[in-house]
Design a protein around this motif. Structure first.
Motif, PDB file in Angstrom:
ATOM      1  N   ASP A 137     -14.158 -32.034 -82.123  1.00  0.00           N
ATOM      2  CA  ASP A 137     -14.438 -30.647 -82.195  1.00  0.00           C
ATOM      3  C   ASP A 137     -13.613 -29.834 -83.655  1.00  0.00           C
ATOM      4  N   SER A 138     -12.649 -30.548 -83.874  1.00  0.00           N
ATOM      5  CA  SER A 138     -11.594 -30.147 -85.025  1.00  0.00           C
ATOM      6  C   SER A 138     -12.734 -30.431 -86.483  1.00  0.00           C
ATOM      7  N   VAL A 139     -13.170 -31.707 -86.385  1.00  0.00           N
ATOM      8  CA  VAL A 139     -13.971 -31.669 -87.698  1.00  0.00           C
ATOM      9  C   VAL A 139     -15.201 -30.744 -87.713  1.00  0.00           C
ATOM     10  N   ARG A 140     -15.841 -30.661 -86.494  1.00  0.00           N
ATOM     11  CA  ARG A 140     -16.946 -29.629 -86.445  1.00  0.00           C
ATOM     12  C   ARG A 140     -16.454 -28.173 -87.002  1.00  0.00           C
ATOM     13  N   ALA A 141     -15.520 -27.782 -86.633  1.00  0.00           N
ATOM     14  CA  ALA A 141     -14.810 -26.460 -87.091  1.00  0.00           C
ATOM     15  C   ALA A 141     -14.565 -26.559 -88.610  1.00  0.00           C
TER      16      ALA A 141
ATOM     17  N   PRO B 126     -22.614 -25.852 -86.376  1.00  0.00           N
ATOM     18  CA  PRO B 126     -22.843 -27.224 -87.091  1.00  0.00           C
ATOM     19  C   PRO B 126     -24.386 -27.803 -86.572  1.00  0.00           C
ATOM     20  N   VAL B 127     -25.150 -28.287 -87.290  1.00  0.00           N
ATOM     21  CA  VAL B 127     -26.216 -28.973 -86.925  1.00  0.00           C
ATOM     22  C   VAL B 127     -26.282 -30.462 -86.673  1.00  0.00           C
ATOM     23  N   GLU B 128     -25.435 -31.056 -87.596  1.00  0.00           N
ATOM     24  CA  GLU B 128     -25.159 -32.724 -87.478  1.00  0.00           C
ATOM     25  C   GLU B 128     -23.977 -32.933 -88.144  1.00  0.00           C
ATOM     26  N   VAL B 129     -23.009 -33.743 -87.662  1.00  0.00           N
ATOM     27  CA  VAL B 129     -21.867 -33.889 -88.172  1.00  0.00           C
ATOM     28  C   VAL B 129     -21.561 -35.407 -87.670  1.00  0.00           C
ATOM     29  N   GLN B 130     -21.459 -36.105 -88.805  1.00  0.00           N
ATOM     30  CA  GLN B 130     -21.112 -37.557 -89.000  1.00  0.00           C
ATOM     31  C   GLN B 130     -19.494 -37.426 -89.650  1.00  0.00           C
TER      32      GLN B 130
ATOM     33  N   VAL C  13     -15.788 -28.315 -90.795  1.00  0.00           N
ATOM     34  CA  VAL C  13     -17.004 -28.392 -91.747  1.00  0.00           C
ATOM     35  C   VAL C  13     -17.985 -26.809 -91.705  1.00  0.00           C
ATOM     36  N   THR C  14     -18.121 -26.364 -90.247  1.00  0.00           N
ATOM     37  CA  THR C  14     -18.408 -25.004 -90.357  1.00  0.00           C
ATOM     38  C   THR C  14     -17.553 -23.887 -91.058  1.00  0.00           C
ATOM     39  N   ASP C  15     -16.356 -24.116 -91.129  1.00  0.00           N
ATOM     40  CA  ASP C  15     -15.642 -23.139 -91.825  1.00  0.00           C
ATOM     41  C   ASP C  15     -15.588 -23.337 -93.469  1.00  0.00           C
ATOM     42  N   THR C  16     -15.772 -24.768 -93.894  1.00  0.00           N
ATOM     43  CA  THR C  16     -15.779 -25.173 -95.377  1.00  0.00           C
ATOM     44  C   THR C  16     -17.176 -24.570 -95.683  1.00  0.00           C
ATOM     45  N   ALA C  17     -18.568 -24.589 -94.883  1.00  0.00           N
ATOM     46  CA  ALA C  17     -19.623 -24.333 -95.267  1.00  0.00           C
ATOM     47  C   ALA C  17     -19.759 -22.761 -95.291  1.00  0.00           C
TER      48      ALA C  17
ATOM     49  N   THR D 288     -25.402 -28.649 -96.601  1.00  0.00           N
ATOM     50  CA  THR D 288     -25.043 -30.031 -96.417  1.00  0.00           C
ATOM     51  C   THR D 288     -23.766 -30.170 -97.052  1.00  0.00           C
ATOM     52  N   LEU D 289     -23.041 -30.931 -96.404  1.00  0.00           N
ATOM     53  CA  LEU D 289     -21.452 -31.217 -96.767  1.00  0.00           C
ATOM     54  C   LEU D 289     -21.353 -32.900 -97.009  1.00  0.00           C
ATOM     55  N   THR D 290     -20.542 -33.151 -97.957  1.00  0.00           N
ATOM     56  CA  THR D 290     -20.240 -34.473 -98.110  1.00  0.00           C
ATOM     57  C   THR D 290     -18.884 -34.782 -98.388  1.00  0.00           C
ATOM     58  N   LYS D 291     -18.169 -35.530 -97.553  1.00  0.00           N
ATOM     59  CA  LYS D 291     -16.495 -35.472 -97.437  1.00  0.00           C
ATOM     60  C   LYS D 291     -16.262 -36.457 -98.672  1.00  0.00           C
ATOM     61  N   SER D 292     -15.386 -35.977 -99.498  1.00  0.00           N
ATOM     62  CA  SER D 292     -14.744 -36.515-100.614  1.00  0.00           C
ATOM     63  C   SER D 292     -13.249 -36.479-100.157  1.00  0.00           C
ATOM     64  N   GLY D 293     -12.825 -37.822-100.214  1.00  0.00           N
ATOM     65  CA  GLY D 293     -11.382 -37.948 -99.882  1.00  0.00           C
ATOM     66  C   GLY D 293     -11.031 -37.210 -98.658  1.00  0.00           C
ATOM     67  N   ASP D 294     -10.221 -36.240 -98.545  1.00  0.00           N
ATOM     68  CA  ASP D 294      -9.696 -35.453 -97.141  1.00  0.00           C
ATOM     69  C   ASP D 294     -10.483 -34.357 -97.292  1.00  0.00           C
ATOM     70  N   ASN D 295     -11.403 -33.955 -98.255  1.00  0.00           N
ATOM     71  CA  ASN D 295     -12.065 -32.555 -98.527  1.00  0.00           C
ATOM     72  C   ASN D 295     -13.535 -32.678 -98.045  1.00  0.00           C
ATOM     73  N   TRP D 296     -14.256 -31.708 -97.782  1.00  0.00           N
ATOM     74  CA  TRP D 296     -15.568 -31.472 -97.605  1.00  0.00           C
ATOM     75  C   TRP D 296     -16.172 -30.829 -98.751  1.00  0.00           C
TER      76      TRP D 296
END
Length: 171
Positions: A43-47, A115-119, A49-53, A151-159
């Motif tokens: 859930d923390s990753v979903r939160a 979030p629609v899809e989170v990997q 990516v949602t905040d970053t978007a 759409t977000l892509t992880k780069s290092g520790d950042n989305w």
């Protein structure tokens, strides 16, 4: 007599052995496709990516004529890939000149998100955004509502945002 009964227990042992192998293979496949801890998303990753978007959309869609270069520059830091290239060209050719010449100012606010899809290294988030625009020609604020598939892509520790597509309503 004993030779007639011995093939049945052997056949049963072979069947049980085959079932054991199949079960082990299935368990391995499930583990590596669904439950590997390095691929698990909580859930923390979903939160995150949602905040970053959401924060990225606000940065991309909000600017003022007197700060447009800085606003656009700050937004670019949140982007990656082909979308970064597109945004850079679009803002250089269209947004910055229009903001300065016509005194265009916009302010975006995210009304809802999810979030629609989170990997582990990619994500998609749906945003519902309200954007208010003013200009020298139209000083009364005009508000538009838009749905955006980010759409977000992880780069290092950042989305980072790698896609930003308005959702077309179905007719």
């Amino acid at each position: 007599m004993s030779s007639e009964t011995s093939p049945k227990p052997r056949r049963l042992l072979r069947i049980l052995g085959a079932l054991t192998v199949i079960t082990a293979v299935l368990a391995g496949v499930l583990y590596f496709s669904l439950y590997r801890s390095d691929r698990r998303v909580d859930d923390s990753v979903r939160a995150a990516v949602t905040d970053t978007a959401s924060q990225g959309a606000i940065a991309l869609l909000s600017y003022r004529p007197d700060t447009v270069e800085n606003d656009v520059g700050s937004a670019r830091n949140r982007l990656t890939g082909e979308f970064l290239d597109y945004y850079t060209k679009f803002t250089t050719d269209v947004v910055i000149p229009a903001a300065k010449e016509s005194q265009v100012a916009t302010q975006a606010a995210v009304a809802a998100s999810g979030p629609v899809e989170v990997q582990a290294d990619t994500a998609r988030v749906l945003l519902f955004v309200n954007q208010t625009t003013t200009s020298a020609a139209k000083p009364d604020p005009a508000t538009t509502a838009t749905s955006i598939d980010v759409t977000l892509t992880k780069s290092g520790d950042n989305w980072l945002i790698s896609g930003f597509d308005p959702v077309q309503p179905h007719e």
